[in-house]
Design a protein around this motif. Structure first.
Motif, mmCIF file in Angstrom:
data_model
loop_
_atom_site.group_PDB
_atom_site.id
_atom_site.type_symbol
_atom_site.label_atom_id
_atom_site.label_comp_id
_atom_site.label_asym_id
_atom_site.label_seq_id
_atom_site.Cartn_x
_atom_site.Cartn_y
_atom_site.Cartn_z
ATOM 1 N N GLU A 149 0.844 -1.206 0.000
ATOM 2 C CA GLU A 149 0.000 0.000 0.000
ATOM 3 C C GLU A 149 0.873 1.248 0.000
ATOM 4 O OE1 GLU A 149 -2.970 1.982 -0.868
ATOM 5 O OE2 GLU A 149 -3.214 -0.193 -0.633
ATOM 6 N N ALA A 150 1.949 1.206 0.787
ATOM 7 C CA ALA A 150 2.879 2.341 0.807
ATOM 8 C C ALA A 150 3.549 2.529 -0.546
ATOM 9 C CB ALA A 150 3.931 2.123 1.894
ATOM 10 N N LEU A 151 3.878 1.416 -1.200
ATOM 11 C CA LEU A 151 4.505 1.499 -2.528
ATOM 12 C C LEU A 151 3.536 2.088 -3.543
ATOM 13 C CD1 LEU A 151 6.336 -1.953 -2.465
ATOM 14 C CD2 LEU A 151 7.425 0.298 -2.391
ATOM 15 N N ARG A 152 2.265 1.716 -3.446
ATOM 16 C CA ARG A 152 1.275 2.295 -4.364
ATOM 17 C C ARG A 152 1.176 3.809 -4.153
ATOM 18 N NH1 ARG A 152 -1.146 -2.950 -4.408
ATOM 19 N NH2 ARG A 152 -1.872 -2.782 -2.257
ATOM 20 N N ALA A 153 1.270 4.211 -2.902
ATOM 21 C CA ALA A 153 1.228 5.658 -2.628
ATOM 22 C C ALA A 153 2.453 6.349 -3.230
ATOM 23 C CB ALA A 153 1.162 5.893 -1.121
ATOM 24 N N GLU A 154 3.602 5.698 -3.136
ATOM 25 C CA GLU A 154 4.813 6.269 -3.744
ATOM 26 C C GLU A 154 4.662 6.348 -5.258
ATOM 27 O OE1 GLU A 154 8.652 4.758 -2.279
ATOM 28 O OE2 GLU A 154 7.564 3.890 -0.593
ATOM 29 N N ALA A 155 4.028 5.348 -5.843
ATOM 30 C CA ALA A 155 3.813 5.376 -7.292
ATOM 31 C C ALA A 155 2.899 6.532 -7.677
ATOM 32 C CB ALA A 155 3.224 4.045 -7.774
ATOM 33 N N ARG A 156 1.840 6.713 -6.893
ATOM 34 C CA ARG A 156 0.916 7.813 -7.199
ATOM 35 C C ARG A 156 1.628 9.159 -7.075
ATOM 36 N NH1 ARG A 156 -2.743 4.403 -4.390
ATOM 37 N NH2 ARG A 156 -2.334 5.474 -2.414
ATOM 38 N N ALA A 157 2.552 9.242 -6.128
ATOM 39 C CA ALA A 157 3.282 10.499 -5.931
ATOM 40 C C ALA A 157 4.440 10.664 -6.907
ATOM 41 C CB ALA A 157 3.809 10.559 -4.492
ATOM 42 N N GLY A 158 4.730 9.602 -7.645
ATOM 43 C CA GLY A 158 5.826 9.668 -8.614
ATOM 44 C C GLY A 158 7.191 9.509 -7.995
ATOM 45 N N THR A 159 7.252 9.105 -6.737
ATOM 46 C CA THR A 159 8.543 8.983 -6.055
ATOM 47 C C THR A 159 9.048 7.553 -5.978
ATOM 48 O OG1 THR A 159 7.428 8.790 -3.915
ATOM 49 C CG2 THR A 159 8.080 11.003 -4.630
ATOM 50 N N LEU A 160 8.256 6.607 -6.436
ATOM 51 C CA LEU A 160 8.665 5.202 -6.366
ATOM 52 C C LEU A 160 9.979 5.004 -7.125
ATOM 53 C CD1 LEU A 160 7.385 2.485 -5.271
ATOM 54 C CD2 LEU A 160 6.739 2.036 -7.632
ATOM 55 N N LEU A 161 10.857 4.210 -6.554
ATOM 56 C CA LEU A 161 12.123 3.902 -7.221
ATOM 57 C C LEU A 161 12.387 2.402 -7.085
ATOM 58 C CD1 LEU A 161 14.736 4.676 -8.674
ATOM 59 C CD2 LEU A 161 15.719 5.270 -6.433
ATOM 60 N N VAL A 162 12.334 1.695 -8.217
ATOM 61 C CA VAL A 162 12.534 0.249 -8.229
ATOM 62 C C VAL A 162 13.944 -0.042 -8.731
ATOM 63 C CG1 VAL A 162 11.759 -1.945 -9.199
ATOM 64 C CG2 VAL A 162 10.080 -0.152 -8.664
ATOM 65 N N ASP A 163 14.687 -0.781 -7.946
ATOM 66 C CA ASP A 163 16.042 -1.205 -8.323
ATOM 67 C C ASP A 163 15.961 -2.664 -8.777
ATOM 68 O OD1 ASP A 163 18.679 -1.928 -8.559
ATOM 69 O OD2 ASP A 163 19.310 -1.001 -6.669
ATOM 70 N N THR A 164 16.210 -2.914 -10.053
ATOM 71 C CA THR A 164 16.002 -4.256 -10.599
ATOM 72 C C THR A 164 17.209 -5.174 -10.467
ATOM 73 O OG1 THR A 164 16.682 -3.507 -12.795
ATOM 74 C CG2 THR A 164 14.313 -3.406 -12.278
ATOM 75 N N SER A 219 12.802 2.302 -3.241
ATOM 76 C CA SER A 219 11.527 1.848 -2.681
ATOM 77 C C SER A 219 11.436 0.332 -2.635
ATOM 78 C CB SER A 219 10.374 2.363 -3.534
ATOM 79 O OG SER A 219 10.467 3.738 -3.759
ATOM 80 N N LEU A 220 12.008 -0.277 -3.645
ATOM 81 C CA LEU A 220 11.844 -1.720 -3.839
ATOM 82 C C LEU A 220 13.112 -2.229 -4.519
ATOM 83 C CD1 LEU A 220 9.335 -3.705 -3.592
ATOM 84 C CD2 LEU A 220 9.055 -3.375 -6.036
ATOM 85 N N ALA A 221 13.632 -3.355 -4.067
ATOM 86 C CA ALA A 221 14.867 -3.872 -4.665
ATOM 87 C C ALA A 221 14.694 -5.355 -5.009
ATOM 88 C CB ALA A 221 16.043 -3.692 -3.699
ATOM 89 N N ILE A 222 15.038 -5.694 -6.237
ATOM 90 C CA ILE A 222 14.935 -7.082 -6.680
ATOM 91 C C ILE A 222 16.298 -7.745 -6.518
ATOM 92 C CG2 ILE A 222 14.429 -8.607 -8.623
ATOM 93 C CD1 ILE A 222 12.512 -6.407 -9.626
ATOM 94 N N LEU A 223 16.290 -8.863 -5.802
ATOM 95 C CA LEU A 223 17.533 -9.560 -5.457
ATOM 96 C C LEU A 223 17.908 -10.558 -6.547
ATOM 97 C CD1 LEU A 223 16.655 -10.340 -1.723
ATOM 98 C CD2 LEU A 223 17.939 -8.378 -2.612
ATOM 99 N N ASN A 224 19.180 -10.510 -6.930
ATOM 100 C CA ASN A 224 19.657 -11.436 -7.957
ATOM 101 C C ASN A 224 20.822 -12.306 -7.508
ATOM 102 O OD1 ASN A 224 17.954 -10.701 -10.318
ATOM 103 N ND2 ASN A 224 18.813 -8.693 -9.911
ATOM 104 N N GLY A 225 21.320 -12.062 -6.302
ATOM 105 C CA GLY A 225 22.323 -12.947 -5.736
ATOM 106 C C GLY A 225 23.679 -12.883 -6.400
ATOM 107 N N PHE A 226 24.598 -13.628 -5.809
ATOM 108 C CA PHE A 226 25.934 -13.833 -6.373
ATOM 109 C C PHE A 226 26.189 -15.316 -6.607
ATOM 110 C CE2 PHE A 226 27.840 -9.703 -4.831
ATOM 111 C CZ PHE A 226 28.250 -9.303 -6.079
ATOM 112 N N TYR A 227 25.329 -16.127 -6.027
ATOM 113 C CA TYR A 227 25.584 -17.560 -5.978
ATOM 114 C C TYR A 227 24.809 -18.220 -7.125
ATOM 115 C CZ TYR A 227 26.581 -21.984 -3.548
ATOM 116 O OH TYR A 227 27.031 -23.223 -3.196
ATOM 117 N N HIS A 228 25.329 -18.047 -8.328
ATOM 118 C CA HIS A 228 24.596 -18.430 -9.530
ATOM 119 C C HIS A 228 24.885 -19.880 -9.918
ATOM 120 C CE1 HIS A 228 24.556 -13.855 -10.496
ATOM 121 N NE2 HIS A 228 23.702 -14.177 -9.562
ATOM 122 N N VAL A 229 24.393 -20.778 -9.114
ATOM 123 C CA VAL A 229 24.672 -22.198 -9.357
ATOM 124 C C VAL A 229 24.004 -22.700 -10.633
ATOM 125 C CG1 VAL A 229 25.174 -22.936 -7.022
ATOM 126 C CG2 VAL A 229 22.794 -22.722 -7.755
#
Lengths: 379, 118
Positions: A16-31, A110-120
């Motif tokens: 819900e907080a992320l949706r509010a950030e999106a509405r405010a244009g401040t959301l920042l997603v790190d992929t 705001s949000l960070a997507i984890l990709n790891g280092f342990y790429h088995v």
């Protein structure tokens, strides 16, 4: 919203907080954030049965990820900003709490997507052992990072060379609501357009997951492993991304799975125009040899393919804006930091000088339109 | 639209292509395997080749990689292989950007007739 409250709350409250950030244009997603195991192999033991624990105990790291290259500076103390290390020199990227503090409190993400280092998944032998390690890593990721921190979203790590095991793992891990993608190694000896990999894409679509590709120390250039890291770091990632992108498109993967969205992580941005234009022209000239491809490849890219921005330091903002305009790729690029490598990009350094519309697209709009499980956050 | 009476229809066998000058413009007249005619501008919008110097080839279609099959024919540019749909004149690979203008074509009194605005 104050820093103190930004990371407090359940997943529903966070969304819900992320949706509010999106509405405010401040959301920042790190992929593209690279969380690390703290203790190898100890961290994984609780998630392995006794047989695989013995394998892991016998092999130490469990996977010889470095292969041929020394990988300086990746393996040196200079990889990572000094402030991203604890006083004893260990990486804060091995601490979920410290990483959350850096990304969400200090850097304004705001949000960070984890990709790891342990790429088995990149292992080229012992696939069953690798699959067990991937499952253990997924469980560790969920318990250590995703559970305590709703602003982290995760990856389903799989071993693509055993597709049936990969599919079972995707179906299993996708039960966690914070998993947003399947993670595949951008291997240079595998073409993901091959029909044998289709069950993986099918499973991703079935579970509302995107598919991400990321190079690693396993990734070679088209001429194999070069003599120096500087050569490898120039070529390996964009060549692997280009190769897999061409394979997916020319083998009709997006016609087969119209809901599929894929993300190429960390290849940079400058390789895309040449590949996009060359793909289109080859399609115009020899479409009859690949008639299962129904659209101009660049149109498919605009709808189905995303490319993360880091490293963006190759180009000025004006050059990047021109690149986007020339290739009509306003929908394609998504912000990524590549935390915690030494050459990580901070958002403002990437976004500064871009138009307000392009900034919004890179900050969050393109990402929310890409990951099916993030779409509901779009305001 | 002006009607331009061209050559006797039976001079063109099914599967053959002929260039005709129609009001000062080169037109590709195509006779399909079923005996019907099509006409379009004899100019590839890519680099200007004459399409009549190319080939009438099977149009390949497929639902998947294991099922390519022929379905009708297309006119293929001699230079870079662009394929043109014989009804719309559009390049099959890039229909929104590349097109050869199609013209109405009939057979009247045994002769091929192309209509074109002059």
């Amino acid at each position: 919203m104050s820093v103190a409250t930004k990371r407090v709350g359940s997943l529903d409250e966070t969304n819900e907080a992320l949706r509010a950030e999106a509405r405010a244009g401040t959301l920042l997603v790190d992929t593209d954030v690279h969380e690390m195991l703290d203790k190898i192999p100890d961290d994984l033991y609780p998630y392995l049965d006794s047989g695989w624990r013995d394998y892991l105990a016998s092999s130490g790291y469990g996977w010889s990820g470095l292969r041929h290259l020394m990988m300086l500076p990746y393996i040196s103390a200079s990889d990572g900003h000094p402030e991203w290390r604890f006083p004893d020199g260990t990486m804060k990227a091995a601490s979920a709490e410290a990483t959350a503090s850096i990304l969400f409190d200090e850097l304004g993400e705001s949000l960070a997507i984890l990709n790891g280092f342990y790429h088995v998944g990149a292992a080229r032998s012992d696939y069953e052992f690798a699959a067990a390690l991937a499952s253990a890593y997924n469980d560790w990721q969920i318990e250590t990072w995703l559970g305590p921190h709703p602003r982290f979203r995760g990856s389903a790590h799989v071993v693509p060379h055993v597709p049936e095991k990969a599919v079972r793992e995707i179906d299993r891990v996708a039960a966690h609501p914070q998993i947003v993608q399947v993670f595949l190694p951008a291997a240079t000896d595998v073409q993901y357009g091959d029909p044998s990999y289709r069950p993986i894409f099918e499973a991703a679509v079935r579970n509302d997951l995107a598919v991400a590709f990321h190079h690693g120390t396993h990734t070679e250039t088209v001429l194999g492993f070069p003599r120096y890291w500087a050569e490898w770091h120039t070529l390996a990632a964009p060549q692997a991304a280009a190769g897999q992108l061409v394979s997916l498109i020319m083998n009709g993967i997006f016609e087969k799975y119209p809901e599929l969205r894929v993300v190429f992580l960390e290849p940079g941005v400058t390789w895309l125009p040449g590949v996009l234009w060359r793909l289109d022209q080859n399609y115009r000239e020899v479409r009859r040899t690949i008639p299962w491809v129904k659209r101009l490849p660049s149109d498919t890219i605009r709808e189905h393919v995303r490319v993360s921005t880091q490293p963006m330091t190759d180009v000025t903002p004006q050059q990047f804006a021109t690149l986007v305009e020339m290739t009509e790729t306003q929908d394609v690029f998504v912000f990524s930091s590549d935390f915690s490598h030494f050459d990580a990009d901070e958002a403002e350094a990437v976004l500064r000088g871009l138009s307000p519309e392009l900034r919004r697209r890179l900050r969050f709009e393109n990402a929310l339109a890409t990951y099916p499980r993030l779409r509901s956050l779009a305001g | 639209m002006t009607k331009h009476v061209l050559f006797p229809a039976d001079e063109l066998e099914p599967g053959e292509v002929r260039r005709a000058e129609v009001g000062g413009v080169g037109v590709a007249v195509v006779r399909l395997p079923d005996g019907s005619f099509r006409a379009m501008r004899d100019l590839c919008a890519h680099e200007g080749a004459r399409l009549t110097e190319g080939w009438l080839i099977p149009r390949m279609v497929a639902d998947d990689v294991d099922s390519p099959e022929a379905e009708g024919v297309v006119l293929r540019c001699p230079w870079h292989g662009y394929e043109f749909d014989l009804d719309s004149g559009r390049c099959i690979a890039d229909p929104g950007r590349v097109r050869a203008r199609p013209y109405p074509v009939t057979v009247e009194d045994g002769r091929v007739v192309v209509e074109r605005t002059t």
